[in-house]
Design a protein around this motif. Structure first.
Motif: not given
Length: 394
Positions: A74, A106, A109-111, A282, A284, A287-288, A291-292, A314
């Motif tokens: 991530f 954000r 793209g750093q969630t 967290i 975003d 976004g998180f 991808k999780y 959020n």
């Protein structure tokens, strides 16, 4: 008189001002060597300042990192060097820097974001929560493990970053919250900040399966890092360390919170301490969660309410739909439907749960997560159990 506030990147010409602020706040001497080192490493794109009437009053750094979570990489924003000059404190400058930082992360793209807090309660106000702790050992020479010869061999090496990083990455990906290291991190943060010896363990199949980076000074063996890929490598490296007994009074080291070394010792009554370490947030939610990697097995849907006072994107309801492969589809919704199961928590609780630091059942027991028993059981199944750990510092 109204003061003018502006949040902007710190330009190169103000790097020295930033260094002096850090040296004052963290109480260290700013030697010419440190100045030269940091002037080389600092990146204006990662440094943010709060300027009051065009004077640098507070600052922070957002490092561009990657972290392992559930075996997946991530993008992560590492917050560090948060400092305010005393004459500007309690004016809300740090709050404005953090708020700005959330938007910057954000956009990149750093969630998720990590930081090392000076005070846990302070950063909880802004959405961060404890996610990692470590176990600190102090072992007298008489208590070191008594092990016989182990298969394989130990080889002293130099700073062979490619070799060491290959072992480290296989090890680090087994935890949640470890850093993905690049060559610069090894050079400047691992070997640049410490001194010592590196020894690599090759197993019976002649495969590199572990290493130890350590220093012996003043009759104390300090383990900077002990990494192993299987139990045989663990035993061999501990045998190697114990063979330094004629030089030592004690050994000190840090280990993951779930480390089981005391059980292997003849006398397990060693000095050990669990130390809360880093916090996670967290950045975003959508976004998180998208991808999780949830556990695979069955399709499942949940309406999740997240409470986040600092990041409006959020704050609200999300429809979480997980397919049989464990992949999630996340849709913001205006309101919850009575036809679907629901759960509610703060952004802090969500970070503690999804990093694996705390399980859903415990968070529901203490009132941090609300929902039905069925929802809790489903979350227990969907969120893989994996230890958190961070051997690094920033």
């Amino acid at each position: 008189m109204n003061q003018q506030l502006e949040i902007r990147n710190i330009p190169n010409v103000h790097f020295m001002d930033s260094l002096q602020m850090s040296a004052f706040a963290f109480q260290y001497e700013l030697t010419p060597e440190k100045v030269e080192k940091w002037m080389t490493l600092l990146d204006s794109n990662q440094m943010w300042g709060a300027y009051v009437d065009d004077t640098l009053a507070a600052k922070m750094t957002i490092f561009d990192f990657q972290t392992w979570i559930q075996g997946k990489a991530f993008d992560m924003g590492g917050i560090a060097g948060v400092v305010t000059w005393p004459e500007y404190r309690r004016g809300g400058l740090v709050a404005k820097l953090l708020s700005h930082g959330l938007r910057v992360m954000r956009e990149k793209g750093q969630t998720v974001s990590f930081l090392h807090p000076f005070q846990f309660s302070f950063y909880r106000k802004y959405g961060w929560e404890t996610y990692a702790e470590y176990k600190s050992y102090e072992i007298s020479v008489q208590q070191l493990p008594k092990l016989g010869p182990q298969p394989g061999r130990i080889v002293r090496t130099g700073h062979d970053i490619k070799l060491l990083n290959g072992i480290y990455e296989a090890y680090a990906s087994r935890y949640n919250g470890t850093l993905i290291r690049n060559e610069s991190w090894w050079q400047h943060r691992i070997f640049g900040n410490t001194q010592g010896t590196v020894a690599v363990y090759y197993d019976a199949e002649n495969q590199p399966a572990g290493y130890v980076y350590y220093q012996v000074k003043d009759n104390i063996l300090k383990v900077h890092e002990l990494v192993y890929l299987h139990h045989g490598a663990c035993l061999a490296l501990w045998r190697f360390l114990a063979d330094h007994d004629s030089m030592l009074e004690k050994l000190v080291m840090k280990a993951p919170a779930d480390d089981r070394l005391p059980f292997l010792l003849g006398n397990p009554r060693i000095k050990q301490e669990i130390v809360p370490y880093f916090m996670a947030r967290i950045v975003d939610v959508a976004g998180f969660l998208t991808k999780y990697p949830f556990a695979s097995g069955a399709e499942w849907s949940l309406q999740l309410e997240v409470k986040d006072e600092q990041a409006e994107w959020n704050n609200g309801w999300f429809l979480l739909q997980v397919d049989e492969s464990g992949t999630a589809r996340v849709t913001p919704v205006a309101d919850a439907s009575p036809e679907l199961p629901s759960a509610s928590c703060t952004i802090q609780t969500l970070a503690a749960m999804l990093t694996g630091y705390q399980r859903p059942s415990f968070l529901m027991d203490i009132g941090r997560l609300t929902g039905t028993t069925e929802v809790c059981e489903s979350l227990e199944r969907l969120i893989p159990s994996r230890q958190t750990y961070l051997p690094d510092f920033f």
